[in-house]
Write a protein that holds these residues in place. Structure first.
Motif, PDB file in Angstrom:
ATOM      1  N   GLU A   1       0.173  -1.182   0.256  1.00 48.05           N
ATOM      2  CA  GLU A   1       0.189  -0.366  -0.283  1.00 48.05           C
ATOM      3  C   GLU A   1       0.882   1.200  -0.019  1.00 48.05           C
ATOM      4  OE1 GLU A   1      -3.609  -0.299  -0.299  1.00 48.05           O
ATOM      5  OE2 GLU A   1      -2.963  -2.128   0.002  1.00 48.05           O
ATOM      6  N   GLY A   2       2.382   1.345   0.378  1.00 51.31           N
ATOM      7  CA  GLY A   2       2.463   2.220   0.643  1.00 51.31           C
ATOM      8  C   GLY A   2       3.735   2.106   1.505  1.00 51.31           C
ATOM      9  N   VAL A   3       4.348   3.282   2.699  1.00 49.18           N
ATOM     10  CA  VAL A   3       4.810   3.359   3.948  1.00 49.18           C
ATOM     11  C   VAL A   3       3.971   2.189   4.344  1.00 49.18           C
ATOM     12  CG1 VAL A   3       6.454   4.624   5.232  1.00 49.18           C
ATOM     13  CG2 VAL A   3       6.005   5.355   2.934  1.00 49.18           C
ATOM     14  N   SER A   4       5.162   1.636   5.430  1.00 52.96           N
ATOM     15  CA  SER A   4       4.122   1.227   6.146  1.00 52.96           C
ATOM     16  C   SER A   4       5.081   1.680   7.911  1.00 52.96           C
ATOM     17  CB  SER A   4       4.193  -0.590   6.145  1.00 52.96           C
ATOM     18  OG  SER A   4       5.941  -0.423   6.105  1.00 52.96           O
ATOM     19  N   ALA A   5       6.141   1.977   8.418  1.00 47.54           N
ATOM     20  CA  ALA A   5       6.687   2.763   8.995  1.00 47.54           C
ATOM     21  C   ALA A   5       7.993   3.276   9.033  1.00 47.54           C
ATOM     22  CB  ALA A   5       6.492   1.548   9.624  1.00 47.54           C
ATOM     23  N   ILE A   6       8.130   4.122   9.589  1.00 48.76           N
ATOM     24  CA  ILE A   6       9.189   4.766  10.042  1.00 48.76           C
ATOM     25  C   ILE A   6      10.090   4.544  11.030  1.00 48.76           C
ATOM     26  CG2 ILE A   6      10.504   7.436   9.443  1.00 48.76           C
ATOM     27  CD1 ILE A   6       7.579   8.098   7.746  1.00 48.76           C
ATOM     28  N   ALA A   7      11.425   4.684  11.294  1.00 49.50           N
ATOM     29  CA  ALA A   7      11.740   4.618  13.123  1.00 49.50           C
ATOM     30  C   ALA A   7      13.069   5.032  12.406  1.00 49.50           C
ATOM     31  CB  ALA A   7      11.969   3.070  13.073  1.00 49.50           C
ATOM     32  N   ARG A   8      13.257   5.428  13.545  1.00 47.39           N
ATOM     33  CA  ARG A   8      15.161   6.446  14.102  1.00 47.39           C
ATOM     34  C   ARG A   8      15.750   5.290  14.035  1.00 47.39           C
ATOM     35  NH1 ARG A   8      14.510  11.806  17.663  1.00 47.39           N
ATOM     36  NH2 ARG A   8      14.294   9.812  19.655  1.00 47.39           N
ATOM     37  N   MET A   9      17.642   5.684  13.737  1.00 52.56           N
ATOM     38  CA  MET A   9      17.989   4.399  13.867  1.00 52.56           C
ATOM     39  C   MET A   9      18.936   4.980  15.266  1.00 52.56           C
ATOM     40  SD  MET A   9      18.323   2.544  10.606  1.00 52.56           S
ATOM     41  CE  MET A   9      19.656   2.130  10.970  1.00 52.56           C
ATOM     42  N   GLU A  10      18.755   5.584  15.876  1.00 46.90           N
ATOM     43  CA  GLU A  10      19.332   5.581  17.208  1.00 46.90           C
ATOM     44  C   GLU A  10      19.101   5.139  18.321  1.00 46.90           C
ATOM     45  OE1 GLU A  10      18.247   9.933  16.493  1.00 46.90           O
ATOM     46  OE2 GLU A  10      19.041   7.813  15.341  1.00 46.90           O
ATOM     47  N   ASP A  11      18.019   5.204  17.645  1.00 47.96           N
ATOM     48  CA  ASP A  11      16.292   4.784  19.390  1.00 47.96           C
ATOM     49  C   ASP A  11      16.341   3.361  18.586  1.00 47.96           C
ATOM     50  OD1 ASP A  11      14.887   6.513  18.513  1.00 47.96           O
ATOM     51  OD2 ASP A  11      15.552   7.700  20.140  1.00 47.96           O
ATOM     52  N   LYS A  12      15.220   3.473  17.361  1.00 47.47           N
ATOM     53  CA  LYS A  12      14.094   2.817  16.720  1.00 47.47           C
ATOM     54  C   LYS A  12      12.763   3.102  17.095  1.00 47.47           C
ATOM     55  CE  LYS A  12      17.304  -0.703  15.335  1.00 47.47           C
ATOM     56  NZ  LYS A  12      18.050  -0.126  14.023  1.00 47.47           N
ATOM     57  N   ARG A  13      12.473   4.670  17.712  1.00 46.89           N
ATOM     58  CA  ARG A  13      11.695   5.173  17.645  1.00 46.89           C
ATOM     59  C   ARG A  13      10.908   4.979  16.668  1.00 46.89           C
ATOM     60  NH1 ARG A  13      11.328  11.419  19.805  1.00 46.89           N
ATOM     61  NH2 ARG A  13       8.599  11.503  20.383  1.00 46.89           N
ATOM     62  N   GLN A  14       9.358   4.566  16.460  1.00 47.33           N
ATOM     63  CA  GLN A  14       9.270   4.897  15.286  1.00 47.33           C
ATOM     64  C   GLN A  14       8.616   6.390  15.240  1.00 47.33           C
ATOM     65  OE1 GLN A  14       7.887   2.525  12.983  1.00 47.33           O
ATOM     66  NE2 GLN A  14       9.339   1.364  14.483  1.00 47.33           N
ATOM     67  N   LEU A  15       8.098   7.138  14.225  1.00 48.52           N
ATOM     68  CA  LEU A  15       7.666   8.553  13.690  1.00 48.52           C
ATOM     69  C   LEU A  15       6.277   8.707  13.446  1.00 48.52           C
ATOM     70  CD1 LEU A  15      11.602   9.496  11.994  1.00 48.52           C
ATOM     71  CD2 LEU A  15      10.540   9.690  14.980  1.00 48.52           C
ATOM     72  N   ALA A  16       5.614   9.538  13.601  1.00 48.78           N
ATOM     73  CA  ALA A  16       4.229   9.806  12.756  1.00 48.78           C
ATOM     74  C   ALA A  16       4.472  10.109  11.437  1.00 48.78           C
ATOM     75  CB  ALA A  16       3.592  10.590  14.284  1.00 48.78           C
ATOM     76  N   VAL A  17       5.860  11.579  11.748  1.00 44.48           N
ATOM     77  CA  VAL A  17       5.779  11.429   9.713  1.00 44.48           C
ATOM     78  C   VAL A  17       7.458  11.805  10.098  1.00 44.48           C
ATOM     79  CG1 VAL A  17       4.965  14.027  10.463  1.00 44.48           C
ATOM     80  CG2 VAL A  17       5.114  13.783   8.281  1.00 44.48           C
ATOM     81  N   PHE A  18       7.726  11.764   8.714  1.00 42.46           N
ATOM     82  CA  PHE A  18       8.955  12.510   8.073  1.00 42.46           C
ATOM     83  C   PHE A  18       9.181  13.335   6.868  1.00 42.46           C
ATOM     84  CE2 PHE A  18      13.245  10.878   6.550  1.00 42.46           C
ATOM     85  CZ  PHE A  18      13.855  11.827   7.195  1.00 42.46           C
ATOM     86  N   HIS A  19      10.011  14.294   6.935  1.00 37.17           N
ATOM     87  CA  HIS A  19       9.800  15.137   5.576  1.00 37.17           C
ATOM     88  C   HIS A  19      10.690  15.020   4.970  1.00 37.17           C
ATOM     89  CE1 HIS A  19       6.219  17.388   6.170  1.00 37.17           C
ATOM     90  NE2 HIS A  19       6.437  17.500   7.391  1.00 37.17           N
ATOM     91  N   LEU A  20      10.624  14.887   4.096  1.00 36.06           N
ATOM     92  CA  LEU A  20      12.429  15.116   3.258  1.00 36.06           C
ATOM     93  C   LEU A  20      12.375  16.218   2.703  1.00 36.06           C
ATOM     94  CD1 LEU A  20      12.549  12.336   0.066  1.00 36.06           C
ATOM     95  CD2 LEU A  20      13.896  12.350   2.712  1.00 36.06           C
ATOM     96  N   GLU A  21      13.418  16.908   2.295  1.00 36.05           N
ATOM     97  CA  GLU A  21      13.953  18.877   2.208  1.00 36.05           C
ATOM     98  C   GLU A  21      13.528  19.107   0.662  1.00 36.05           C
ATOM     99  OE1 GLU A  21      18.256  16.776   0.716  1.00 36.05           O
ATOM    100  OE2 GLU A  21      16.545  16.114   1.909  1.00 36.05           O
TER     101      GLU A  21
END
Length: 768
Positions: A138-158
């Motif tokens: 369906e598209g993006v299923s999850a986004i996580a920070r690498m340093e602490d594996k914390r799941q992000l609600a939204v993440f922007h590219l420049e």
């Protein structure tokens, strides 16, 4: 005695006259010197004022920067793995096995590990961040920070820097502060251009004498003696004229600049002022813009070899043009690298790696700034309406827009490729195309001419042509409103009719194939784009009611309440069509399309902006039924060819053709974008094209370049599965014979009990 005195008198008089002449010369000399000193002093004060105004005021006019939308990623975002890969490539990210620094990413079949750059976002500075992005079907299923594996609600590219709106001087630059400038560039610059920069006071007499000796020995100019400060003075204040007077003025200004300002300030000004090349009619100034011009990425991400090339090119940007003279450019770059090694700034191993690396230039066939004349015209119009026409003349303004670079590229390719075949039959054909973002209501792409980069008549906005059958979904939306007597299965008459107006004129609408079926269902009438059933339906619900639906959906120009408007006797543009179809795609919610999301001033402070709130034009329940019908148009109706091209992908669409095939229209949407396309002739001549053979062909090519994401058709709470008699359209219960299942409004679905048949004796006994 007298004779002796007489002999000495001439000698004394001569000595006296000599002393008097010397005195006059001395007196004149020191007076002239005093006058000269006064002139130089006053001239120096004059130059000092000029320099102060430049340095302490606004050194440069920085063109307004225009950015694309910032891609937002979140769980459930309709962004596929290949689409994100393409976006990262466009932004100049480097694909590696394991990201070790900013600007790099790695990818597997279902994941992308990304080390995002820091950037200025309208909502605040975004720091560099390393994340893992996971995808499903369906598209993006999850986004996580690498340093602490914390799941992000939204993440922007420049966002992508699309272009800079250049003022009349034709100069283009991106300011880079001293702190942001890579040290190797500064070190190489001083080694190549001015080794004693931190020791001299603006002018280096020894360098001038040395250069003079070398040039005289060689018999031509082979070496310059100007310091960086002198070069800056020339670039800032003087012409390129070669004269002794100009050199004196340059030297005097350099001394004043060195006296008044720190070496770091002078260096920063030089690095942002130096001429670095020519991008067609635009002069490229400064290292920041040169990095984008030559390599297509920020200066902080350049390799040492690439940084060395920028310094190498200063001597002669045209002479060392890397695309025209690659060998010459490499030789000059390697000289700079050797100087860095000899000074101890590079070790032998680093030098060998740098020297053996290619230039790594951007693709010269892809411009560093995008030609988007149709879109930019709308941006300027919107900015002027919000902030006044003076805003774009201010220095350092940043405009964030809704444009999706990937959608724009797909649209331009689709137009160019499709017109190669369409033009064979009619060279006079033209196009207008608008693509919107279904979720944000922003204009994602726009093409106003069959040559997308042509800056002229913008057919996406300016034309007014009959929209034909594109109006029909709004007729059916009016009929399917809550508390209406109509369902998708309702029978509509398909028989010859003649209407008479108040002046006694008659109108007899015809179906496309000039035949009549007697009776068809409402769904079939829309799916097959049948005219006579649509007119009957529109008259039944009221032409005025259809006009109201269209107006609520965003049609801003006046509409005549004549029956002929039910078949598209309404003049509009692709932008106007995109506006009302955006409402259909967004669950019936209207909001005005926009091109600008935010504007920052020179201090990066956001300017106030008012956004129109959503207004529910069509109820979500009704809109779901209309979307369902439009999906059937693609599956088995007039847009079947589109459905066959993308099997298994739920798409909604509607074809449209005006009288005598003068205008070919198509409007449709997937889960991400809405598109409205017109193909026709500027002189309103016949084209021999239908909606499905002209405009829809462009949309199909667009989806080929930008693979669609199927519609996620989740019924609202007010929509249920109904069962209807195939012949009469009567509501039935599940399990009854000769029925078809169709979505229906909960409040209007009243099935007949026992399938509408007389009760048997045993049913009467059981009380059924």
């Amino acid at each position: 005695m007298t004779t002796h005195t007489t002999k000495k008198a001439p000698a004394q008089r001569k000595a006296k006259r000599s002393r008097g002449l010397f005195g006059h010369i001395w007196s004149l000399t020191w007076k002239l010197a005093l006058i000269g000193l006064a002139v130089v002093t006053f001239y120096g004060i004059y130059l000092d004022q000029i320099i102060a105004r430049k340095f302490e005021g606004q050194k440069w006019h920085l063109p307004a920067q225009v950015f694309s939308r910032s891609m937002a990623l979140y769980p459930g975002a309709a962004v596929s793995h290949p689409q994100l890969m393409a976006e990262l490539k466009l932004l100049g990210y480097r694909k590696v096995a394991n990201p070790r620094e900013v600007g790099e990413f790695s990818a597997s079949s279902t994941k992308i590990e990304l080390w995002r750059r820091p950037f200025l976002h309208p909502e605040g500075d975004q720091p560099e961040q390393r994340v893992m992005i996971t995808f499903d079907s369906e598209g993006v299923s999850a986004i996580a920070r690498m340093e602490d594996k914390r799941q992000l609600a939204v993440f922007h590219l420049e966002p992508v820097l699309l272009d800079r709106m250049i003022t009349g001087d034709g100069e283009d630059r991106l300011f880079v502060s001293t702190e942001e400038m890579p040290k190797p560039i500064v070190q190489a610059l001083l080694l190549v251009e001015d080794r004693s920069f931190y020791e001299h006071h603006g002018v280096n007499p020894f360098a001038i004498l040395r250069a003079a000796f070398v040039n005289i020995t060689a018999g031509r100019t082979v070496q310059g003696g100007s310091t960086l400060t002198q070069q800056l003075a020339k670039n800032f204040f003087l012409s390129s004229e070669r004269s002794l007077l100009r050199k004196v003025r340059e030297a005097l200004m350099a001394v004043i600049i060195d006296f008044r300002y720190s070496k770091d300030e002078i260096l920063e000004a030089y690095l942002n002022e130096v001429y670095m090349g020519q991008d067609k009619s635009r002069a490229v100034h400064g290292m920041g813009l040169a990095s984008q011009f030559y390599f297509g990425r920020p200066i902080g991400e350049l390799t040492t070899a690439q940084q060395a090339f920028l310094v190498a090119a200063i001597k002669g940007p045209s002479y060392y043009n890397p695309w025209r003279y690659p060998e010459r450019s490499l030789e000059r770059r390697d000289l700079v690298l050797r100087l860095l090694m000899e000074s101890g700034e590079l070790n032998t191993a680093q030098y060998k790696v740098a020297v053996e690396s290619p230039l790594g230039l951007r693709n010269a066939n892809k411009p560093v700034h995008q030609k988007l004349p149709s879109f930019y015209a709308l941006v300027k119009q919107e900015v002027n309406q919000r902030y006044g026409d003076a805003l774009l003349k201010q220095s350092g303004v940043k405009i964030y827009t809704t444009l999706d670079p990937m959608a724009q590229e797909a649209a331009e390719i689709a137009v160019t490729q499709t017109f190669k075949s369409l033009d064979k039959g009619n060279k006079s054909l033209q196009i207008g195309m608008v693509v919107t973002d279904k979720y944000t209501g922003g204009i994602a792409a726009m093409v106003g001419d069959k040559t997308p980069g042509f800056d002229g008549y913008n057919r996406a906005v300016e034309i007014r042509r009959p929209i034909g059958s594109l109006i029909k979904p709004f007729v059916y939306a009016t009929a399917l409103a809550p508390n209406s007597q109509f369902t998708l299965a309702s029978p509509l008459k398909d028989q010859p009719i003649t209407l008479k107006n108040e002046q006694g004129k008659t109108w007899s609408p015809q179906n496309f194939d000039k035949t009549f079926s007697g009776q068809v269902s409402l769904l079939t009438a829309l799916k097959k784009s049948m005219n006579v059933p649509t007119v009957n339906l529109g008259i039944a619900v009221g032409v005025d009611a259809v006009v109201t639906t269209l107006a609520k959906s965003g049609w801003e120009e006046p509409l005549n309440e004549y029956p002929s408007m039910l078949l598209g006797a309404v003049n509009g543009s692709p932008l106007m069509v995109a506006q009302v179809y955006q409402t259909l795609a967004d669950s019936g919610a209207y909001r005005k399309l926009t091109t600008v999301t935010a504007v920052l001033d020179s201090d990066n402070q956001p300017l106030p902006v008012t956004r129109s709130a959503k207004e529910q034009a069509i109820t979500p329940d009704t809109d779901f039924l209309v979307q369902y019908a439009m999906q059937q148009v693609v599956r088995s109706g007039t847009a079947t060819r589109l459905g066959n091209a993308f099997p298994g992908v739920a798409l909604a669409g509607k074809t449209g053709t005006s009288n005598d095939s003068r205008d070919s229209w198509f409007a449709g949407f997937d889960e991400r974008n809405v598109a409205a396309i017109w193909v026709g002739r500027d002189d309103n001549g016949k084209t021999s094209l239908y909606g499905s053979s002209g405009a829809m062909a462009v949309y199909q090519a667009f989806l080929k370049e930008r693979p669609p994401i199927g519609l996620r058709s989740i019924p609202p709470s007010g929509v249920i599965k109904g069962y209807f008699d195939r012949d009469t359209g009567e509501a039935k219960e599940a399990g009854c014979s000769n029925t078809e299942a169709l979505p229906a409004l909960r409040g209007t679905y009243n099935p007949a009990k026992n399938c509408g048949e007389p009760l048997q004796w045993w049913q009467k006994i059981l009380g059924q």
